[in-house]
Design a protein around this motif. Structure first.
Motif, PDB file in Angstrom:
ATOM      1  N   MET A  99       0.826  -1.203   0.000  1.00  0.00           N
ATOM      2  CA  MET A  99       0.000   0.000   0.000  1.00  0.00           C
ATOM      3  C   MET A  99       0.862   1.256   0.000  1.00  0.00           C
ATOM      4  O   MET A  99       0.523   2.258  -0.635  1.00  0.00           O
ATOM      5  CB  MET A  99      -0.912  -0.005   1.228  1.00  0.00           C
ATOM      6  N   ASP A 100       2.004   1.192   0.714  1.00  0.00           N
ATOM      7  CA  ASP A 100       2.890   2.353   0.808  1.00  0.00           C
ATOM      8  C   ASP A 100       3.425   2.755  -0.562  1.00  0.00           C
ATOM      9  O   ASP A 100       3.635   3.937  -0.840  1.00  0.00           O
ATOM     10  CB  ASP A 100       4.042   2.039   1.763  1.00  0.00           C
ATOM     11  N   GLY A 101       3.647   1.770  -1.431  1.00  0.00           N
ATOM     12  CA  GLY A 101       4.179   2.074  -2.760  1.00  0.00           C
ATOM     13  C   GLY A 101       3.128   2.183  -3.843  1.00  0.00           C
ATOM     14  O   GLY A 101       3.463   2.300  -5.025  1.00  0.00           O
ATOM     15  N   ASP A 102       1.842   2.126  -3.470  1.00  0.00           N
ATOM     16  CA  ASP A 102       0.748   2.159  -4.451  1.00  0.00           C
ATOM     17  C   ASP A 102       0.293   3.599  -4.671  1.00  0.00           C
ATOM     18  O   ASP A 102      -0.546   4.128  -3.934  1.00  0.00           O
ATOM     19  CB  ASP A 102      -0.402   1.293  -3.944  1.00  0.00           C
ATOM     20  N   GLU A 103       0.847   4.255  -5.704  1.00  0.00           N
ATOM     21  CA  GLU A 103       0.492   5.648  -5.982  1.00  0.00           C
ATOM     22  C   GLU A 103      -0.828   5.760  -6.734  1.00  0.00           C
ATOM     23  O   GLU A 103      -1.365   6.847  -6.873  1.00  0.00           O
ATOM     24  CB  GLU A 103       1.610   6.314  -6.792  1.00  0.00           C
ATOM     25  N   VAL A 104      -1.338   4.630  -7.249  1.00  0.00           N
ATOM     26  CA  VAL A 104      -2.600   4.677  -7.990  1.00  0.00           C
ATOM     27  C   VAL A 104      -3.784   4.734  -7.029  1.00  0.00           C
ATOM     28  O   VAL A 104      -4.653   5.608  -7.129  1.00  0.00           O
ATOM     29  CB  VAL A 104      -2.716   3.442  -8.914  1.00  0.00           C
ATOM     30  N   ASN A 105      -3.818   3.812  -6.098  1.00  0.00           N
ATOM     31  CA  ASN A 105      -4.932   3.755  -5.147  1.00  0.00           C
ATOM     32  C   ASN A 105      -4.735   4.648  -3.932  1.00  0.00           C
ATOM     33  O   ASN A 105      -5.704   5.077  -3.302  1.00  0.00           O
ATOM     34  CB  ASN A 105      -5.149   2.313  -4.688  1.00  0.00           C
ATOM     35  N   TYR A 106      -3.466   4.920  -3.599  1.00  0.00           N
ATOM     36  CA  TYR A 106      -3.171   5.748  -2.421  1.00  0.00           C
ATOM     37  C   TYR A 106      -2.125   6.797  -2.787  1.00  0.00           C
ATOM     38  O   TYR A 106      -0.993   6.745  -2.325  1.00  0.00           O
ATOM     39  CB  TYR A 106      -2.668   4.870  -1.265  1.00  0.00           C
ATOM     40  N   PRO A 107      -2.485   7.733  -3.644  1.00  0.00           N
ATOM     41  CA  PRO A 107      -1.482   8.724  -4.089  1.00  0.00           C
ATOM     42  C   PRO A 107      -1.078   9.659  -2.959  1.00  0.00           C
ATOM     43  O   PRO A 107      -1.900  10.044  -2.120  1.00  0.00           O
ATOM     44  CB  PRO A 107      -2.219   9.478  -5.201  1.00  0.00           C
TER      45      PRO A 107
END
Length: 770
Positions: A99-107
């Motif tokens: 999640m920390d590296g997910d810029e799509v779902n958690y920009p």
């Protein structure tokens, strides 16, 4: 419905945690009312995971899976469940990292994790025995032994005995660890990580010295017992002196009142004894076999054979031809001695002023460098621990009915101090709830105390004779009613007859009173130390010495440890120096020689401590142990030189030349082998291991070598023993050559004349040998 009801009760607490922890950081979690979408306090925070949504999911999932989960647990023991929990923690960390590296779902959103079990899990991982690293280190040292002992001439090639000697050292270490376990000493992460490598290095040092002296024993065609006897007349003093000084320097740590550290030092001393016993008993038998092998190699030579003269500029030749003459100069010796003393004085001054022994420890050092877990540890220290937290005051061994007001005075002083958090509601203590219950009945409370007008002090107390009756009635749900719900805070008290008894004779043996800490003013170890001392003073002022104290956990436990650690460290330090001096006298060397060995241990350890503080390392229990160990290790670099100096006849110059030419090579080889034994620690992904093991031991070896090879020779060349009578030859002594130099060996008794083959003439010769 039951699970949702539980969720509704706890959601407020969870919201408070989510908002309150990050309050001064600008509301990183978002400010919201239950059931509403979060209102981001920072730009670009478009999606935030709110605490209520997370807990709602957990509640619903738990309700669905509880029965199935209980059924699955049937037939599993604690170890199986623990393994499953470790797998779950790993899976959770992996998901959060994703999640920390997910810029799509958690920009523009950063996610960190720090679990309540994180510290224990890290210690477990760090403390796991890295047997592969130890084996690799053993093979590296074995390769170094092969390199140093190889020679084209068969009679001078000692590779085989060196490799077998490495197996003997390994056997000694394994036996020592088995004995440690047998007598009940528990291993910890420090013991597992450091001690095997240290033991390996110390064991190899003595082997190098014996092999070096063996090469110089004259006339190996003599009977084997005579050759071994001469070898141990030359080298026995050195290995006995270093081993005993090492062992008893480690054993001096028994005065430290911290069991883990005491056990570590005791374990190190035991390992040294096992290494010494192996070198004294097993290795001579191996050398006896080597003597027979060398004799056969010489006997196989043709009549009239002589070794081919050749010039080899190895370490031994360079030392004899260049370094020894260099150290014979008076100006050189006095210059080195002055520089060394100045460095020592400067180290003492720095430790007393600019770089004192400062306590501290970073949790992030426990995590792999650059890992997601390291990020969580850093965020925990920087954000969560920067707000406020609660802690308990523990009271024991006091007459509570007679000290009710003193408890209130203590609590009032704590709340008035700068260490107390002022931005939280004033919660009612267990004693306050007892007063509320007592106020319902006429005649149970006393109101005549003048403190009633002071802030935070009610000025009321329960009649002493009725205190325990009132207290237990409040706790009893039948008599206390709704007020008894608050008595849950007393469940972890220490009751004489257990918490289920409500009789007046069930006295309180231990109580807990919660207070809030203002973490914004507790930033440095010095702040924590001052805060702990202030709280101790407040509690001692009202309740007496030793009757009340902060609960010994977390930072308080470290502060308590540190406050006594420095005192006991210095006691153990000077005790170790005294023990080294006594051991050196018993072995024996002269009073002057024993004093120089002890003084060298003191100076090298003080300099190591100053260097560590200048490099920014904090003084902790681990550093204290390593510094005490460095006193013993430093003896390895100095005792050999002193023994070589004092066991040689002649004037001071002659003795200095003998000490330099006979001990410098094995001392250097021992230093190199010690470095090779723990070299792999420097490649660890854990900063904790690199900083507190590899770096510290590296500095200890470098400083020890400088003292043993420069400072000490300069001192003994200036003030060492000088007896003109030593220059007179003993008419009853036979003379031999060691490394091209004549020495005298006094006979113990006269042996019968035995024919010994002479490889140079092919004819037997008759001789009386020692």
């Amino acid at each position: 419905e039951e699970m949702l009801d539980i969720y509704s009760q706890f959601s407020i607490k969870c919201d408070h945690w989510a908002i309150g922890v990050s309050l001064t950081r600008g509301g990183v979690f978002g400010s919201y009312e239950a059931g509403e979408e979060p209102i981001p306090m920072l730009q670009n925070h478009t999606k935030l995971i709110t605490a209520d949504k997370v807990l709602a999911y957990v509640a619903q999932y738990s309700a669905k899976r509880t029965k199935e989960f209980k059924k699955q647990l049937e037939g599993y023991d604690e170890r199986d469940i623990g393994h499953s929990m470790d797998q779950w923690y790993d899976a959770l960390s992996d998901k959060l990292q994703e999640m920390d590296g997910d810029e799509v779902n958690y920009p523009h959103t950063s996610v960190s994790v720090f679990m309540t079990v994180s510290i224990n899990r890290m210690f477990k991982k760090i403390g796991s025995a890295k047997i592969q690293n130890f084996i690799i280190g053993w093979f590296i040292i074995t390769a170094y032994v092969i390199f140093t002992q190889f020679d084209k001439e068969k009679s001078e090639n000692h590779v085989v005995v060196g490799v077998i000697g490495m197996f003997l050292v390994l056997l000694a270490n394994v036996s020592g660890f088995c004995f440690i376990s047998l007598i009940g000493i528990k291993h910890n992460h420090v013991t597992i990580q450091a001690l095997p490598f240290l033991a390996l290095g110390l064991g190899v040092d003595d082997m190098f010295l014996l092999l070096h002296y063996y090469k110089g024993v004259p006339d190996k065609t003599r009977p084997t017992p005579h050759v071994i006897s001469d070898l141990f007349r030359l080298a026995g003093v050195s290995i006995t002196l270093t081993s005993f000084c090492n062992a008893f320097a480690f054993f001096s740590g028994i005065v430290i009142p911290i069991p883990a550290l005491r056990d570590l030092l005791a374990s190190a001393g035991i390992i040294v004894i096992f290494n010494y016993t192996t070198m004294l008993l097993a290795f001579p038998a191996l050398l006896a076999w080597e003597v027979d092998r060398d004799r056969k190699a010489l006997e196989s030579k043709p009549d009239g054979w002589m070794p081919t003269p050749c010039v080899r500029y190895g370490p031994q030749q360079l030392i004899e031809e260049y370094f020894s003459p260099f150290m014979q100069s008076f100006n050189v010796r006095i210059t080195i001695a002055v520089i060394s003393i100045v460095v020592f004085v400067l180290s003492v001054v720095l430790l007393s002023t600019a770089f004192p022994l400062t306590f501290g420890f970073k949790l992030s050092d426990l995590t792999p460098r650059g890992s997601f877990l390291a990020k969580g540890f850093n965020d925990y220290e920087d954000h969560f621990m920067s707000q406020r937290t609660t802690h308990d005051m523990i009271t024991t061994s006091i007459d509570l009915p007679a000290n009710q007001l003193n408890l209130e005075r203590t609590a009032a002083d704590i709340k008035a101090s700068r260490w107390h958090s002022t931005d939280v509601d004033k919660s009612t203590s267990w004693l306050g709830w007892t007063y509320k219950y007592a106020s319902q009945t006429e005649g149970l409370l006393n109101y005549e105390y003048p403190e009633v007008k002071l802030p935070n002090i009610t000025g009321v107390t329960v009649n002493e004779s009725l205190f325990y009756t009132v207290f237990h009635n409040w706790r009893n749900p039948v008599k206390g009613g709704l007020l008894s719900i608050a008595s849950q805070s007393t469940d972890n008290f220490g009751f004489k007859w257990g918490m289920d008894s409500f009789l007046p004779d069930n006295l309180l043996m231990m109580t807990r009173t919660e207070y809030s800490l203002n973490m914004r003013v507790l930033k440095t170890p010095e702040d924590w130390l001052q805060h702990t001392e202030d709280f101790h003073d407040l509690m001692e002022k009202h309740l007496g010495k030793g009757n009340a104290f902060p609960e010994p956990s977390g930072m308080y436990l470290q502060m308590e440890e540190f406050s006594s650690l420095k005192e006991f460290f210095w006691i153990a330090f000077f005790l170790a120096a005294f023990v080294i001096f006594i051991c050196a006298l018993i072995i024996p060397v002269s009073i002057k020689g024993a004093a120089l060995i002890s003084f060298t241990a003191i100076t090298s350890t003080m300099e190591v401590a100053a260097i560590l503080m200048m490099l920014g390392l904090s003084f902790s229990s681990l550093v204290a142990v390593v510094l005490l160990m460095s006193m013993g290790i430093s003896v390895e670099f100095s005792a050999h030189v002193i023994a070589g100096f004092e066991t040689t006849p002649g004037d001071r110059q002659t003795r200095l030349h003998h000490a330099i030419s006979h001990t410098f090579v094995p001392v250097c080889e021992g230093g190199v082998s010690s470095f090779l034994s723990f070299m792999l620690m420097g490649l660890s992904v854990y900063p904790y291991i690199v900083k507190y093991f590899f770096l510290v031991f590296l500095i200890v070896i470098i400083v020890g070598l400088i003292h043993g090879l420069l400072f000490l020779p300069a001192l003994i060349g200036l003030i060492g023993s000088h007896d003109p009578a030593d220059e007179e030859p003993d008419p009853h002594a036979s003379r031999g050559s060691i490394f091209g130099r004549k020495i005298s060996i006094k006979p113990v008794k006269e042996d019968p004349i035995v024919p010994v083959p002479n490889p140079l003439s092919g004819k037997p010769k008759e001789t009386t040998e020692n």
